[in-house]
Each structure stands twice: as structure tokens, then as C-alpha cells.
Design an enzyme around this catalytic site. Structure first.
Site, PDB file in Angstrom:
ATOM      1  N   SER A  61       0.849  -1.196   0.000  1.00 42.67           N
ATOM      2  CA  SER A  61       0.000   0.000   0.000  1.00 42.67           C
ATOM      3  C   SER A  61       0.879   1.238   0.000  1.00 42.67           C
ATOM      4  CB  SER A  61      -0.894   0.027   1.236  1.00 42.67           C
ATOM      5  OG  SER A  61      -1.452   1.331   1.366  1.00 42.67           O
ATOM      6  N   HIS A  67      -1.142  -1.183  -4.373  1.00 40.78           N
ATOM      7  CA  HIS A  67      -2.425  -0.917  -3.708  1.00 40.78           C
ATOM      8  C   HIS A  67      -2.538   0.578  -3.400  1.00 40.78           C
ATOM      9  CE1 HIS A  67      -5.918  -2.168  -1.245  1.00 40.78           C
ATOM     10  NE2 HIS A  67      -5.521  -1.244  -0.377  1.00 40.78           N
ATOM     11  N   MET A 119      -8.975   7.907   0.306  1.00 41.41           N
ATOM     12  CA  MET A 119      -9.786   8.235   1.498  1.00 41.41           C
ATOM     13  C   MET A 119     -10.339   9.645   1.382  1.00 41.41           C
ATOM     14  SD  MET A 119      -7.228   6.825   4.397  1.00 41.41           S
ATOM     15  CE  MET A 119      -6.660   5.121   4.425  1.00 41.41           C
ATOM     16  N   HIS A 132      -8.394   0.993  -3.951  1.00 39.77           N
ATOM     17  CA  HIS A 132      -9.318   0.740  -2.843  1.00 39.77           C
ATOM     18  C   HIS A 132      -9.986   2.064  -2.479  1.00 39.77           C
ATOM     19  CE1 HIS A 132      -9.538  -0.532   1.723  1.00 39.77           C
ATOM     20  NE2 HIS A 132     -10.733  -0.369   1.181  1.00 39.77           N
ATOM     21  N   MET A 164     -12.202   4.249  -0.400  1.00 41.09           N
ATOM     22  CA  MET A 164     -12.864   4.426   0.902  1.00 41.09           C
ATOM     23  C   MET A 164     -13.560   5.784   0.851  1.00 41.09           C
ATOM     24  SD  MET A 164      -9.764   2.853   3.152  1.00 41.09           S
ATOM     25  CE  MET A 164      -8.607   3.074   1.810  1.00 41.09           C
ATOM     26  N   MET A 170     -11.332  -6.214   5.274  1.00 35.94           N
ATOM     27  CA  MET A 170     -10.545  -5.275   6.079  1.00 35.94           C
ATOM     28  C   MET A 170     -10.196  -5.933   7.407  1.00 35.94           C
ATOM     29  SD  MET A 170     -10.099  -2.488   4.343  1.00 35.94           S
ATOM     30  CE  MET A 170      -9.123  -1.812   5.674  1.00 35.94           C
ATOM     31  N   ASP A 210      -6.422  -6.709   4.136  1.00 32.83           N
ATOM     32  CA  ASP A 210      -5.827  -5.377   4.163  1.00 32.83           C
ATOM     33  C   ASP A 210      -5.938  -4.788   5.561  1.00 32.83           C
ATOM     34  OD1 ASP A 210      -4.998  -2.801   3.599  1.00 32.83           O
ATOM     35  OD2 ASP A 210      -6.713  -2.291   2.339  1.00 32.83           O
ATOM     36  N   GLY A 213       1.199  -2.148   4.108  1.00 38.75           N
ATOM     37  CA  GLY A 213       1.773  -0.810   3.999  1.00 38.75           C
ATOM     38  C   GLY A 213       3.015  -0.688   4.857  1.00 38.75           C
TER      39      GLY A 213
END
Ligand code: DX5
Ligand code: ZN
Length: 245
Positions: free
Chosen positions: A10, A35, A39, A68, A70, A139, A175, A197
Site C-alpha cells: 500500500s 495498492h 480516502m 481501494h 474508501m 478489512m 488489508d 503498507g
């Protein structure tokens, strides 16, 4: 069906001042996918980056971009992420009232569709959309921040989703808080795609990142048991992605 292990660092944990260089470093270090955590400060309590940043970094690698989202609402932004160069676009089951419509929209844009479940969301949320997805993201922290601790409570959910997927060509991704210490447990539960990450970007050089990625890959292979180990340690190449999804 058993798929080879994919390690997806990530870039949320990268040095944003040197994002292009950092992506080149994890590419050279053996990352399978990149990844990208988007956000919005609304669906999750943090703001990261959007489609323009993804577009800017797209030319720095040929690896798969695993985006991804969010964000809520999400539908109005899907086209921008598709045009920015996403390969997989994952939306949250909790982000809107019409998950089935969002997933159809992603595939209509020619992209692979993923659905993500927060820790409190049960696996039943995906029961009726299994034929619309290419990836399920479980998650293993509450989304919003890197560097949080892995939630063991998600292991039974991973096992149940693995069973629900059956022989469908769907990747099972985890993740949040993934490290060399829990990679075996998530792989044993059925995860085949591991996002990490902090555990990848620990250290400074591409050599450090390579050692971190390899440690996670080997631990995941160990979790799968001896018969699958050899397959699992072969990194997935871009050219193989279509037939291994
Ligand atoms: C959390 C993000 C994760 C996170 C992973 O909201 O979706 O991708 O950045 O970071 P680590 O591996 O540090 O938990
Ligand atoms: Zn993520």
C-alpha cells in the site's frame, strides 16, 4: 481453487514527497500489485489522495493498480478512477445503498470489480453479488489509517468467504495490519492477496523493501501448507494477471 499469492504494497505508507521513486522501488523489490488507498475524510476519518495522483503515478510502473476506494458516495467518481489507470476498483459494501449498481458500473468501465467489507460487516453482504465481482477485500483493521493492529476476529470471516467463493475466479484480499507474523494465518484462512503498507515500507532502500515483501510472501506460503508452497512463491507477472484473476 488455489491461486498464487499476490503481495500488494500500500503506497499509503510511502513517502509522498518521493512517490514516483517509491513506486519504482517496490516494483523492483518484487511487489505484484500496487495498492492505492483513496480516502475522503467522510466515509473514513482521513484524507489521502484521489484520481489525479493515481493518473500521475500510473506511468511509473507496469504493475497492476489495485484501487481501494474508501469514499462515499462512490458512483460519481468511478469513471475518473478508471480513466486514471486503475485495473481493479474496489468499493465498500457500506459506502452506499446500491452496491450491485456500483459493481455493474465498474465492469461497464472495463475494470475488475472488488467489494470491501469493514470488520463489523458480515460476509452475508456479498451473498447476492458474487457473480459481479473479481475480488473481495476483507478489512483486517477499521479503514482510515495505516499502521494499525491486525484484528484476529476477521479470520473466521476470511474462511467463510473462501468457502462462499468456491471455484469462482475471485481473489480474496486482506488489508490492514498485515505483517510477516500474521501472513501465515490469513493465508491459512484462505486469503490469496495480501496488502501491506507499514510492513513493506519499513527500512529505506529497495533492498529493505524486497526483504520485507519476501518475508511476507514466504510466511503466506507457509500458511498454505507444503503442497502449495512452490506455486505461491512465484511472483505474479502482469502478463499472467488475466488468467490468474
Ligand atoms: C487502511 C488501508 C490499508 C492500510 C494498510 O484504511 O486500507 O491499505 O494502508 O496499511 P498497514 O499495512 O500499515 O496496516
Ligand atoms: Zn487498502
Amino acid at each position: 481453487m488455489t491461486r498464487e499469492i499476490v503481495i500488494a504494497p500500500s503506497i499509503l505508507a510511502a513517502d509522498f514527497a518521493r512517490l514516483g521513486e517509491q513506486i519504482a522501488a517496490i516494483d523492483a523489490a518484487g511487489a505484484d500489485w500496487i495498492h492505492c488507498d483513496v480516502m475522503d475524510g467522510h466515509f473514513v476519518p482521513n484524507i489521502s489522495f484521489g484520481a489525479d495522483v493515481i493518473k500521475a503515478i500510473r506511468p511509473t510502473t507496469k504493475k497492476i493498480f489495485d484501487v481501494h476506494l474508501m469514499i462515499a458516495p462512490v458512483d460519481r467518481y468511478l469513471e475518473a478512477f478508471a480513466k486514471a489507470g486503475a485495473d481493479f476498483i474496489t468499493v465498500h459494501a457500506e459506502a452506499g445503498a446500491h452496491l450491485d449498481r456500483s459493481l455493474q458500473a465498474i465492469r461497464a468501465l472495463g475494470k475488475r470489480a472488488g467489494v470491501s467489507l469493514c470488520p463489523a460487516t458480515p460476509e452475508s453482504a456479498i451473498e447476492y453479488i458474487l457473480d459481479r465481482i473479481d475480488l473481495v477485500l476483507v478489512m483486517t483493521v477499521n479503514p482510515g489509517f495505516g499502521g494499525q493492529s491486525f484484528l484476529e476476529s476477521q479470520l473466521p470471516k476470511i474462511e467463510r468467504i473462501k468457502a462462499m467463493i468456491g471455484d469462482r475466479p475471485i481473489r480474496l484480499e486482506v488489508d490492514g495490519g498485515i505483517t510477516r507474523d500474521n501472513a501465515a494465518a490469513v493465508a491459512a484462512a484462505g486469503a490469496d492477496t495480501l496488502v501491506a503498507g507499514s510492513a513493506v515500507f519499513r527500512g529505506k532502500s529497495a533492498a529493505d523493501y524486497a526483504a520485507n515483501i519476501e518475508a511476507i510472501r514466504i510466511a503466506a506460503a507457509t500458511g498454505r501448507g507444503p503442497t502449495l508452497r512452490e506455486d505461491a512463491v512465484q511472483p505474479m507477472r502482469l502478463s499472467e494477471s488475466a488468467r490468474t484473476r
